[in-house]
Design an enzyme around this catalytic site. Structure first.
Site, PDB file in Angstrom:
ATOM      1  N   ASP A   1       0.806  -1.220   0.000  1.00 45.15           N
ATOM      2  CA  ASP A   1       0.000   0.000   0.000  1.00 45.15           C
ATOM      3  C   ASP A   1       0.838   1.268   0.000  1.00 45.15           C
ATOM      4  OD1 ASP A   1      -2.285  -1.475  -0.038  1.00 45.15           O
ATOM      5  OD2 ASP A   1      -2.619  -1.406   2.128  1.00 45.15           O
TER       6      ASP A   1
ATOM      7  N   HIS B   1      -9.508  -1.972  -2.628  1.00 48.42           N
ATOM      8  CA  HIS B   1      -8.368  -2.150  -3.520  1.00 48.42           C
ATOM      9  C   HIS B   1      -8.652  -3.205  -4.592  1.00 48.42           C
ATOM     10  CE1 HIS B   1      -5.461  -0.694  -0.104  1.00 48.42           C
ATOM     11  NE2 HIS B   1      -6.324   0.226  -0.491  1.00 48.42           N
TER      12      HIS B   1
ATOM     13  N   ASP C   1      -6.613  -5.232  -5.862  1.00 50.18           N
ATOM     14  CA  ASP C   1      -5.908  -6.498  -5.630  1.00 50.18           C
ATOM     15  C   ASP C   1      -6.683  -7.435  -4.717  1.00 50.18           C
ATOM     16  OD1 ASP C   1      -5.513  -5.370  -3.104  1.00 50.18           O
ATOM     17  OD2 ASP C   1      -3.340  -5.683  -3.081  1.00 50.18           O
TER      18      ASP C   1
ATOM     19  N   CYS D   1      -0.965  -7.670  -0.040  1.00 52.25           N
ATOM     20  CA  CYS D   1      -0.998  -6.396   0.690  1.00 52.25           C
ATOM     21  C   CYS D   1       0.254  -6.196   1.532  1.00 52.25           C
ATOM     22  CB  CYS D   1      -2.212  -6.330   1.606  1.00 52.25           C
ATOM     23  SG  CYS D   1      -3.791  -6.619   0.795  1.00 52.25           S
TER      24      CYS D   1
END
Length: 674
Positions: free
Chosen positions: A361, A482, A484, A656
């Site tokens: 991030d 997000h 992802d 992440c």
């Protein structure tokens, strides 16, 4: 195109001027002729070429020619002079063919002047490339390239190199683009003539120019370090910047070259297309107390290299993770995966991360590239968590650059973290080639009134790079938000060279129903953990089913966008069995119900996948078995990493908590057809 210049002559006087080889000088004869003039003639030394328009058919300028209001004399020289004022031209005016009214004499000095760059992009600064003053994309394109000098070669305090208006190390020169002033002519210019390098006030925001004053480099010596540093800096004086838009540069005489180093200061952005122009003008003296006037200008154009992202399908160079007091199992799994496959693992320890474990991030790795040089550049997210010092303090260095975009704190949301910034592999869509892939970001659904979006300054930056045209997906339905969390790419040996992986609640329910149908409905997810729950209980939860129907609709909307924007067929997509749950405390947004399989790290043919803790049947996790059945036919190896307590419970997963510096594309960005 031949450059033209208007010359003045004076009746009854001798004047002196400088003529640049390759240019044509124009004299409007009627301006300087006596009122009663009817004819003119011209004589010149052999080194001077002249022609007049109009002239009588077959007429020689050495004999009187009719003078009209449109009579123009064109003067040029093909070779540089060895001495000042060594060439001569005279114009004589007549009342009749035998009546001389007066003449004007012009003494000429010819010089060759060429401001040169690597316009053909082969790493060599060629002489007087005809395309040096323009920029064109494509393999048959042209135009010089400039890097933003955003790494750090400086002594002492760490800072991005282009913050300083000096060159302190030889290594800093390779981050700049060479520009050469080539001249040929007499040992000295005639008195009063000067050469001046200049830029516009707008371009001065983006570029800085240094001159190489010394043929040799100072030799390092620790006992005279400060003195030698000072001498080195004096060898590369600053010529142009925001305070000095023009600067005189020396004429070296004879056949000579003067080297400059051009430094990029900023990346393309909303207010900067990326093009800069540098001009070199020859100045002629005017009367006393009046400034010199330009009589010839040569110019070159640079395009600043864009920041380029890298996709999962490029080979890894180094893997980055954080160490925290509670992620030992995660670190153990990551270390085994990375080292087993021969890659480097870089651990950011707690003194630096201060408990912020979300390596994905905070940063996005990319690079910049030019024919002569290139290096990785980290894009720092505006999220400014406790990892905020890591990219600047630990990554910025020699040949490792840094860039960020600043936003007001109230404008920054979770969607500004770079788990929400991904890149597709190269694709061809409806005949249009994207050899560097396409950037993918998550935003609010178009009809959402109060949704979260990636901040405008970051979106503007990404769009301005041009070479990886962004795609916006709908990710605001997720609590974290997000992309992802529901998609990834893995390499594949066939079709387009990759597969798009999408989270699919439908695929998860299909597996669980099959488990139940085969008499294993009592098999438990999260076995041995507080969250333990059976397959029967999951399938009997109508609320959970409704939540996942909604999630599947959100993912399907994105599926359709990705198919269209990436030119994908259904055979290019693999559905991964993942359930989600809605959190009322997060404004009814979703998170993964069990560790999110799609949120993986891709290291070549090796995948680091969150261990899902799915139901055990015959001693095997059905979710792990399904992942292996889906990935192994592609030649991919699955390693399952326990991130349950240290990441999943905090609404994140393996991807992440990690980041990967990858090799660059073999395709060079300037060869794009735009």
């Amino acid at each position: 195109m031949i450059a033209h210049r208007t010359l003045r002559i004076e009746l009854g006087k001798s004047t002196r001027t400088l003529c640049v080889v390759g240019t044509e000088n124009t004299v409007y004869l009627s301006r300087y002729a006596p009122v009663e003039s009817k004819f003119f003639s011209v004589k010149c030394t052999p080194s001077v070429r002249c022609r007049a328009v109009p002239t009588t058919a077959g007429g020689s300028l050495f004999s009187p020619q009719p003078l009209t209001n449109s009579s123009v004399l064109f003067i040029s020289m093909d070779t540089a002079s060895e001495l000042p004022n060594e060439s001569k031209l005279s114009v004589k005016f007549y009342g009749s063919k035998s009546e001389e009214l007066g003449n004007a004499v012009l003494h000429l000095t010819a010089v060759e002047i060429s401001l040169d760059v690597d316009a053909d992009r082969d790493g060599v600064v060629e002489k007087n490339n005809p395309n040096k003053a323009s920029w064109k994309w494509g393999p048959k394109g042209h135009g010089a390239i400039l890097l933003v000098n955003c790494d750090s070669e400086s002594y002492g305090k760490k800072e991005v190199d282009n913050v300083n208006e000096d060159i302190s190390k030889v290594a800093d020169l390779k981050d700049m683009s060479r520009m050469i002033l080539r001249t040929k002519g007499p040992a000295k210019l005639p008195e009063g003539y000067k050469l001046s390098l200049h830029i516009t006030q707008t371009d001065a925001e983006s570029v800085r120019v240094f001159r190489n004053r010394s043929a040799g480099q100072p030799q390092a010596s620790s006992s005279f370090k400060y003195m030698l540093l000072k001498l080195f800096m004096e060898d590369y004086p600053l010529v142009l910047n925001k305070e000095h838009l023009a600067g005189e540069v020396p004429y070296l005489g004879g056949n000579s070259e003067l080297e400059f180093f051009v430094e990029g200061l900023r990346f393309p952005d909303k207010d900067f297309e990326g093009l800069v122009t540098i001009n070199l003008s020859l100045l002629e003296p005017s009367a006393q107390d009046f400034p010199e006037t330009p009589i010839y200008t040569d110019k070159v154009v640079f395009r600043v290299a864009p920041w380029i992202m890298t996709p999962n399908t490029l080979n890894p160079v180094e893997v980055f993770v954080c160490s925290t007091k509670d992620n030992k199992e995660f670190l153990k799994g990551m270390r085994n995966l990375v080292q087993k496959n021969g890659y480097k693992l870089k651990i950011c320890h707690e003194y630096m991360n201060r408990g912020d474990r979300w390596m994905q991030d905070e940063i996005e790795f990319g690079y910049i590239d030019a024919p002569h040089h290139g290096f990785p550049v980290v894009l720092d997210s505006p999220r400014d968590g406790d990892l905020r010092d890591f990219p600047y303090e630990k990554l910025l260095g020699p040949d490792f650059g840094y860039v960020t975009r600043y936003a007001k704190a109230e404008e920054v949301s979770s969607l500004d973290s770079f788990g929400n910034l991904e890149l597709s592999p190269p694709v061809i869509v409806n005949g249009k080639n994207y050899p560097l892939g396409r950037i993918i970001i998550g935003v609010a659904f178009p009809t959402t009134v109060h949704g979260r979006n990636m901040t405008k300054v970051v979106q503007d930056f990404l769009w301005a790079q041009k070479v990886q045209e962004p795609i916006a997906l709908y990710s605001d339905w997720l609590a974290v938000g997000h992309v992802d969390e529901f998609m990834s790419f893995v390499p594949a040996p066939d079709r387009k060279g990759f597969r798009l992986l999408l989270a699919s609640p439908d695929a998860a329910y299909k597996i669980f129903r099959n488990v139940q149908k085969n008499g294993n409905g009592k098999a438990k997810l999260f076995q041995g953990k507080e969250e333990e729950i059976s397959v029967d209980e999951i399938l009997g939860d109508e609320k959970l089913q409704a939540e996942n129907d909604y999630v599947q609709n959100c993912i399907d909307w994105n599926r359709d966008v990705l198919k269209k924007e990436l030119g994908l067929d259904e055979e290019d997509i693999i559905d991964l069995p993942i359930l989600f749950k809605i959190l009322p405390e997060e404004e009814n947004r979703a998170v993964a119900y069990y560790p999110d399989l799609v949120n993986m790290i891709v290291l070549g043919k090796n995948l680091g996948i969150p261990k899902p803790f799915g139901p055990q049947v015959n001693g095997s996790c059905v979710l792990e078995k399904e992942m292996q059945l889906l990935m192994e036919p592609l030649g991919l190896n699955c390693t399952f990493i326990d991130d349950f307590s240290s990441y999943h419970k905090l609404m994140g997963e393996v991807h992440c908590g990690s980041n990967v510096l990858r090799e660059r594309f073999s395709f060079r960005w300037w060869n794009l057809e735009l």
